[in-house]
Design a protein around this motif. Structure first.
Motif, PDB file in Angstrom:
ATOM      1  N   ARG A   1      28.487 -36.770 -14.713  1.00 15.92           N
ATOM      2  CA  ARG A   1      27.005 -36.878 -15.259  1.00 15.92           C
ATOM      3  C   ARG A   1      27.029 -35.092 -16.621  1.00 15.92           C
ATOM      4  O   ARG A   1      26.355 -34.952 -17.556  1.00 15.92           O
ATOM      5  CB  ARG A   1      25.973 -36.610 -14.211  1.00 15.92           C
ATOM      6  CG  ARG A   1      26.134 -38.459 -14.232  1.00 15.92           C
ATOM      7  CD  ARG A   1      24.820 -38.868 -13.718  1.00 15.92           C
ATOM      8  NE  ARG A   1      25.058 -37.830 -12.058  1.00 15.92           N
ATOM      9  CZ  ARG A   1      23.799 -38.558 -11.118  1.00 15.92           C
ATOM     10  NH1 ARG A   1      23.214 -38.833 -11.109  1.00 15.92           N
ATOM     11  NH2 ARG A   1      24.000 -37.479  -9.629  1.00 15.92           N
ATOM     12  N   GLU A   2      27.618 -34.623 -15.278  1.00 11.68           N
ATOM     13  CA  GLU A   2      27.474 -32.833 -15.537  1.00 11.68           C
ATOM     14  C   GLU A   2      28.194 -32.930 -17.434  1.00 11.68           C
ATOM     15  O   GLU A   2      27.915 -32.185 -18.411  1.00 11.68           O
ATOM     16  CB  GLU A   2      28.654 -31.917 -15.212  1.00 11.68           C
ATOM     17  CG  GLU A   2      28.267 -30.658 -15.479  1.00 11.68           C
ATOM     18  CD  GLU A   2      28.623 -29.758 -14.538  1.00 11.68           C
ATOM     19  OE1 GLU A   2      29.096 -28.275 -14.325  1.00 11.68           O
ATOM     20  OE2 GLU A   2      28.687 -29.562 -13.064  1.00 11.68           O
TER      21      GLU A   2
ATOM     22  N   ILE B   1      26.464 -34.524 -20.001  1.00 11.70           N
ATOM     23  CA  ILE B   1      24.908 -33.245 -20.903  1.00 11.70           C
ATOM     24  C   ILE B   1      25.981 -32.394 -21.312  1.00 11.70           C
ATOM     25  O   ILE B   1      25.529 -31.696 -22.390  1.00 11.70           O
ATOM     26  CB  ILE B   1      24.870 -32.669 -19.295  1.00 11.70           C
ATOM     27  CG1 ILE B   1      23.953 -33.602 -18.367  1.00 11.70           C
ATOM     28  CG2 ILE B   1      23.395 -31.552 -19.385  1.00 11.70           C
ATOM     29  CD1 ILE B   1      23.086 -34.445 -19.342  1.00 11.70           C
ATOM     30  N   ARG B   2      26.712 -31.640 -21.261  1.00 12.11           N
ATOM     31  CA  ARG B   2      28.006 -30.699 -21.678  1.00 12.11           C
ATOM     32  C   ARG B   2      27.952 -30.880 -23.517  1.00 12.11           C
ATOM     33  O   ARG B   2      27.871 -30.718 -23.970  1.00 12.11           O
ATOM     34  CB  ARG B   2      29.316 -30.619 -21.120  1.00 12.11           C
ATOM     35  CG  ARG B   2      29.251 -29.100 -20.881  1.00 12.11           C
ATOM     36  CD  ARG B   2      30.417 -28.284 -20.758  1.00 12.11           C
ATOM     37  NE  ARG B   2      30.082 -28.341 -18.991  1.00 12.11           N
ATOM     38  CZ  ARG B   2      29.682 -27.188 -18.611  1.00 12.11           C
ATOM     39  NH1 ARG B   2      29.339 -26.401 -19.497  1.00 12.11           N
ATOM     40  NH2 ARG B   2      29.578 -27.296 -17.549  1.00 12.11           N
TER      41      ARG B   2
ATOM     42  N   ILE C   1      24.782 -31.347 -25.735  1.00 13.64           N
ATOM     43  CA  ILE C   1      24.029 -30.248 -26.137  1.00 13.64           C
ATOM     44  C   ILE C   1      25.273 -29.238 -26.719  1.00 13.64           C
ATOM     45  O   ILE C   1      24.551 -28.708 -27.374  1.00 13.64           O
ATOM     46  CB  ILE C   1      24.676 -29.460 -24.238  1.00 13.64           C
ATOM     47  CG1 ILE C   1      23.436 -28.102 -24.609  1.00 13.64           C
ATOM     48  CG2 ILE C   1      26.071 -28.234 -24.229  1.00 13.64           C
ATOM     49  CD1 ILE C   1      22.874 -27.130 -23.388  1.00 13.64           C
TER      50      ILE C   1
ATOM     51  N   MET D   1      18.634 -28.016 -19.739  1.00 18.74           N
ATOM     52  CA  MET D   1      20.014 -28.361 -20.526  1.00 18.74           C
ATOM     53  C   MET D   1      20.797 -27.513 -19.970  1.00 18.74           C
ATOM     54  O   MET D   1      21.777 -27.154 -19.110  1.00 18.74           O
ATOM     55  CB  MET D   1      20.093 -29.443 -21.484  1.00 18.74           C
ATOM     56  CG  MET D   1      19.915 -30.692 -21.138  1.00 18.74           C
ATOM     57  SD  MET D   1      19.481 -31.553 -22.983  1.00 18.74           S
ATOM     58  CE  MET D   1      21.727 -31.974 -22.830  1.00 18.74           C
TER      59      MET D   1
ATOM     60  N   TYR E   1      20.261 -34.905 -12.986  1.00 17.72           N
ATOM     61  CA  TYR E   1      21.050 -35.228 -14.361  1.00 17.72           C
ATOM     62  C   TYR E   1      20.464 -37.198 -15.006  1.00 17.72           C
ATOM     63  O   TYR E   1      20.309 -36.651 -15.958  1.00 17.72           O
ATOM     64  CB  TYR E   1      22.224 -35.499 -13.986  1.00 17.72           C
ATOM     65  CG  TYR E   1      23.408 -34.802 -13.711  1.00 17.72           C
ATOM     66  CD1 TYR E   1      23.125 -33.190 -14.343  1.00 17.72           C
ATOM     67  CD2 TYR E   1      24.319 -33.981 -12.239  1.00 17.72           C
ATOM     68  CE1 TYR E   1      23.893 -32.155 -14.584  1.00 17.72           C
ATOM     69  CE2 TYR E   1      24.736 -32.885 -12.331  1.00 17.72           C
ATOM     70  CZ  TYR E   1      24.770 -32.603 -13.386  1.00 17.72           C
ATOM     71  OH  TYR E   1      25.422 -30.800 -13.059  1.00 17.72           O
TER      72      TYR E   1
ATOM     73  N   ILE F   1      17.097 -36.572 -17.140  1.00 19.86           N
ATOM     74  CA  ILE F   1      17.997 -36.114 -18.782  1.00 19.86           C
ATOM     75  C   ILE F   1      18.348 -37.081 -19.831  1.00 19.86           C
ATOM     76  O   ILE F   1      18.418 -37.675 -20.594  1.00 19.86           O
ATOM     77  CB  ILE F   1      18.858 -34.947 -18.698  1.00 19.86           C
ATOM     78  CG1 ILE F   1      18.381 -33.648 -18.222  1.00 19.86           C
ATOM     79  CG2 ILE F   1      19.682 -34.342 -20.269  1.00 19.86           C
ATOM     80  CD1 ILE F   1      19.017 -32.778 -17.949  1.00 19.86           C
ATOM     81  N   LEU F   2      19.465 -38.290 -18.909  1.00 23.46           N
ATOM     82  CA  LEU F   2      20.404 -39.202 -19.642  1.00 23.46           C
ATOM     83  C   LEU F   2      19.429 -40.475 -19.996  1.00 23.46           C
ATOM     84  O   LEU F   2      19.732 -40.739 -21.276  1.00 23.46           O
ATOM     85  CB  LEU F   2      21.108 -39.868 -18.856  1.00 23.46           C
ATOM     86  CG  LEU F   2      22.328 -39.235 -17.806  1.00 23.46           C
ATOM     87  CD1 LEU F   2      23.276 -39.978 -16.751  1.00 23.46           C
ATOM     88  CD2 LEU F   2      23.164 -38.410 -19.564  1.00 23.46           C
TER      89      LEU F   2
ATOM     90  N   VAL G   1      17.068 -38.625 -23.579  1.00 24.50           N
ATOM     91  CA  VAL G   1      18.055 -38.668 -23.857  1.00 24.50           C
ATOM     92  C   VAL G   1      18.166 -40.092 -24.906  1.00 24.50           C
ATOM     93  O   VAL G   1      18.389 -39.663 -26.105  1.00 24.50           O
ATOM     94  CB  VAL G   1      19.733 -37.540 -24.514  1.00 24.50           C
ATOM     95  CG1 VAL G   1      18.720 -36.454 -23.177  1.00 24.50           C
ATOM     96  CG2 VAL G   1      20.684 -38.623 -23.180  1.00 24.50           C
TER      97      VAL G   1
END
Length: 429
Positions: free
Chosen positions: A199-200, A203-204, A207, A369, A398, A401-402, A405
């Motif tokens: 999941r990181e 997110i990376r 961003i 984030m 995580y 945030i998912l 978005v």
């Protein structure tokens, strides 16, 4: 729905990712400690060994071999058991299969041609890792993303295959058709080579696409409903061992709390997979079993005498297994100095390495984030108030945030001046 989710595929995120090296359940806890420390995450995927090495393996049989994810908190909690502290040598030689919590649903095998939006839906439903076929001739990636990893444009070897795959990816029902295209374009020597996306990683990637997500990145986490109020916590005066008796959920973290006279709660620190990631696991286990939660996080801040916060390269490691030489651990040798379990001090006492990562309810999604990625954290605690008067109201992980978005953009009134300033500061740094 932002177009970035519809026209990007998971193959776009695999460039530069290393090939997965399976860690088997028949390995020891000592080997697992080394693997977790050297991993890019706070945990490792655990697998069953192949029953027939000579036979070709398909996705279904590979999925069945996946056992679960072993984290730093799992290992420390296991080593904190009385029988493990009594016989450390035996504990370090325990098989991983006796410690890891089986959960086959935490990982899913997907084709590199699956749309990013479909991958996000899987992760919102609880999947934490995606196992993706690794191919050197993948055609679906965008030039914009590939240059971030390789520093140069990637060349398409087969233009016709690229065009076909691009059409498939853009179509709503592309998953099945793109699967056959990408698989057929994979050379024999690259087949059955996979990489793992977390999941990181998602997110990376996101961003770097903030413009395509507007106005979501500038919206406050409160207006997006990204704050999770169902977090796990332990009072600072209670035994730290409570962290071994209950499941923290997602994120895998316990907030260490201090009650205020008016009945509210401040966060002093945390016990989490990210805080324990590269610690001295044996000393941390002793502390978890013998100290209060408040004393435990005070030990985290003591970067001079604490044995389990020294860099893991200085620990005694032999052939990938942490030293199992029996050693007696006390409050003096571990760097802890037991104090009164009553915590009437200000939060400033706990600032330093043990200070939890926090944000405000008015913080923008982009700022949160950026915090998570820069600190390699799985979550950010959300507080209200100023300085020592701030109180804990929730956590953003995580999964939150998912969900945020992919939600419907809020009204323009949600874009506060503070959120705009925070985003500009994060981009400046």
């Amino acid at each position: 729905m932002a177009s970035v989710f519809l026209y990007h595929v998971v193959g776009d995120l695999t460039v530069g990712k290393p090939e997965l090296e399976e860690f088997y359940e028949t390995e020891t806890i000592g080997s697992a400690i080394r693997a977790i420390r050297e991993s890019t995450e706070c945990g490792i995927t655990v697998w069953k060994r192949k029953t027939h090495m000579e036979m070709a393996e398909n996705n279904d049989t590979r999925q069945q071999r996946f056992v679960g994810i072993l984290t730093s908190l799992d290992v420390v909690s296991f080593l904190a058991k009385p029988q493990c502290l009594e016989d450390q040598d035996k504990a370090m030689k325990t098989l991983v299969s006796d410690v890891v919590v089986p959960d086959n649903a935490l990982l899913k095998i997907v084709d590199p041609g699956i749309r990013l939006i479909d991958a996000l839906d899987m992760m919102k439903q609880g999947v934490r890792r995606l196992l993706v076929l690794k191919s050197t001739v993948w055609k679906g990636m965008s030039k914009r993303f590939s240059i971030l990893y390789n520093g140069k444009w990637l060349k398409n070897v087969d233009n016709s295959s690229c065009n076909n795959l691009s059409i498939n990816v853009s179509a709503p029902s592309s998953a099945a058709s793109s699967a056959s295209s990408s698989s057929s374009s994979t050379p024999p020597f690259m087949r059955n080579k996979f990489c793992c996306l977390s999941r990181e990683d998602i997110i990376r990637f996101l961003i770097g696409c903030l413009g395509a997500l507007a106005p979501l990145p500038l919206s406050s986490i409160s207006s997006l409903g990204a704050i999770n109020h169902n977090y796990s916590s332990i009072d600072a005066s209670l035994p730290a061992a409570e962290a071994t008796q209950k499941n923290p959920g997602d994120p895998s973290a316990f907030a260490i709390m201090e009650s205020t006279p008016d009945g509210r709660h401040r966060i002093l620190g945390e016990i989490s997979v990210s805080k324990l990631w590269k610690c001295d696991y044996i000393a941390a286990a002793w502390a978890l079993a013998n100290l209060s939660a408040g004393q435990f996080i005070m030990g985290i801040e003591d970067n001079v005498s604490s044995r389990w916060l020294t860099d893991f390269n200085n620990n005694s490691l032999d052939n990938g297994v942490e030293s199992t030489r029996p050693r007696k651990i006390s409050s003096l040798s571990s760097g802890y100095s037991p104090v009164s379990p009553t915590f009437g001090v200000g939060r400033g006492t706990y600032r330093g390495r043990s200070a939890p990562l926090t944000c405000k309810t008015t913080s923008s999604l982009a700022a949160v984030m950026a915090q998570m990625l820069s600190h390699r954290a799985t979550h950010v605690w959300v507080t209200e108030g100023e300085d020592d008067d701030d109180v804990l109201v929730g956590v953003v992980g995580y999964a939150d945030i998912l969900v945020a978005v992919t939600s419907k953009p809020p009204s323009l009134s949600a874009l506060t001046p503070r959120s705009i300033i925070e985003l500009r500061l994060e981009n400046h740094h």
